[in-house]
Design a protein around this motif. Structure first.
Motif, PDB file in Angstrom:
ATOM      1  N   GLU A  28       0.847  -1.193   0.000  1.00  0.00           N
ATOM      2  CA  GLU A  28       0.000   0.000   0.000  1.00  0.00           C
ATOM      3  C   GLU A  28       0.877   1.236   0.000  1.00  0.00           C
ATOM      4  OE1 GLU A  28      -2.805   2.404   3.048  1.00  0.00           O
ATOM      5  OE2 GLU A  28      -3.285   0.276   2.843  1.00  0.00           O
ATOM      6  N   ILE A  29       0.673   2.064  -0.988  1.00  0.00           N
ATOM      7  CA  ILE A  29       1.342   3.362  -1.051  1.00  0.00           C
ATOM      8  C   ILE A  29       0.369   4.446  -0.566  1.00  0.00           C
ATOM      9  CG2 ILE A  29       2.473   5.049  -2.575  1.00  0.00           C
ATOM     10  CD1 ILE A  29       3.983   2.354  -2.404  1.00  0.00           C
ATOM     11  N   LYS A  30      -0.873   4.296  -1.010  1.00  0.00           N
ATOM     12  CA  LYS A  30      -1.915   5.272  -0.702  1.00  0.00           C
ATOM     13  C   LYS A  30      -3.248   4.551  -0.829  1.00  0.00           C
ATOM     14  CE  LYS A  30      -3.280   9.809  -2.462  1.00  0.00           C
ATOM     15  NZ  LYS A  30      -2.977  10.800  -3.510  1.00  0.00           N
ATOM     16  N   HIS A  31      -4.202   4.873   0.008  1.00  0.00           N
ATOM     17  CA  HIS A  31      -5.513   4.222  -0.070  1.00  0.00           C
ATOM     18  C   HIS A  31      -6.600   5.262   0.172  1.00  0.00           C
ATOM     19  CE1 HIS A  31      -8.741   1.358   0.295  1.00  0.00           C
ATOM     20  NE2 HIS A  31      -7.910   0.352   0.081  1.00  0.00           N
ATOM     21  N   HIS A  32      -7.670   5.163  -0.612  1.00  0.00           N
ATOM     22  CA  HIS A  32      -8.769   6.119  -0.506  1.00  0.00           C
ATOM     23  C   HIS A  32      -9.520   6.038   0.824  1.00  0.00           C
ATOM     24  CE1 HIS A  32     -10.149   2.509  -2.695  1.00  0.00           C
ATOM     25  NE2 HIS A  32     -11.241   2.630  -1.973  1.00  0.00           N
ATOM     26  N   TYR A  33      -9.411   4.929   1.551  1.00  0.00           N
ATOM     27  CA  TYR A  33     -10.038   4.839   2.880  1.00  0.00           C
ATOM     28  C   TYR A  33      -9.549   5.966   3.784  1.00  0.00           C
ATOM     29  CZ  TYR A  33     -11.829   0.009   2.348  1.00  0.00           C
ATOM     30  OH  TYR A  33     -12.495  -1.117   1.967  1.00  0.00           O
TER      31      TYR A  33
END
Length: 174
Positions: free
Chosen positions: A157-162
């Motif tokens: 995971e680099i970035k997650h919309h959560y």
């Protein structure tokens, strides 16, 4: 040279492990081959892959979980029973050798949460027929399973919309 069935493992904390396995299933179906997917710890018949499997020839998906989260370290008896059913089904499917691709979705998490034993998954791999490809997905893959697999991909995971407060969406998360 005859095609060899492989053991593929998708793990890591990033999003996309089940999605990668489903992409492989779609590719396999495109070649007219048979796919069997068992989803551990999942039990929602509205998931997109359950709905889509109805339209893809030779693709069977069975859920062996409830539509709720399992408590790590303190699973309910029903969670243990469903995981055991999934394990027995996987053993039966692998022994029969009628499918080209068998996906055991979230099995790594089932092991980490104590629903299954690592040794049980190792034994499953031994039942795999030489031309069957077996896919194991889920976070927390053990070092032993990683060492056994022919291919391992770790989804980071680099970035997650959560983290922006965007909830799970149909077609993206399920």
């Amino acid at each position: 040279m005859a095609e060899k069935g492989l053991v593929l493992l998708y793990t890591g904390n990033g999003k996309g492990k089940t999605t990668a396995a489903l992409g492989l299933a779609l590719r396999t179906a495109g070649h007219g081959q048979k796919i069997f997917m068992i989803q551990f710890m999942k039990g929602n018949p509205k998931y997109g892959e359950i709905q889509a499997s109805k339209f893809i020839p030779n693709f069977t998906v069975v859920q062996k979980g409830r539509d709720t989260f399992v408590r790590k370290g303190n699973p309910e008896p029903v969670d243990l029973e469903l995981a055991k059913e999934g394990l027995n089904l996987a053993k039966d499917i692998l022994q029969k050798g009628e499918h080209d691709l068998v996906i055991l979705d979230e099995i790594n998490v089932a092991v980490d949460f104590g629903l299954l034993k690592e040794e049980d998954v190792e034994d499953l791999i031994k039942f795999k027929k030489p031309n069957t490809t077996l896919v194991l997905t889920g976070r927390y893959a053990s070092e032993k399973l990683i060492s056994i697999a022919d291919m391992v991909s770790e989804v980071e995971e680099i970035k997650h919309h959560y983290k922006k407060g965007i909830p799970a969406q149909a077609g993206i998360e399920f």
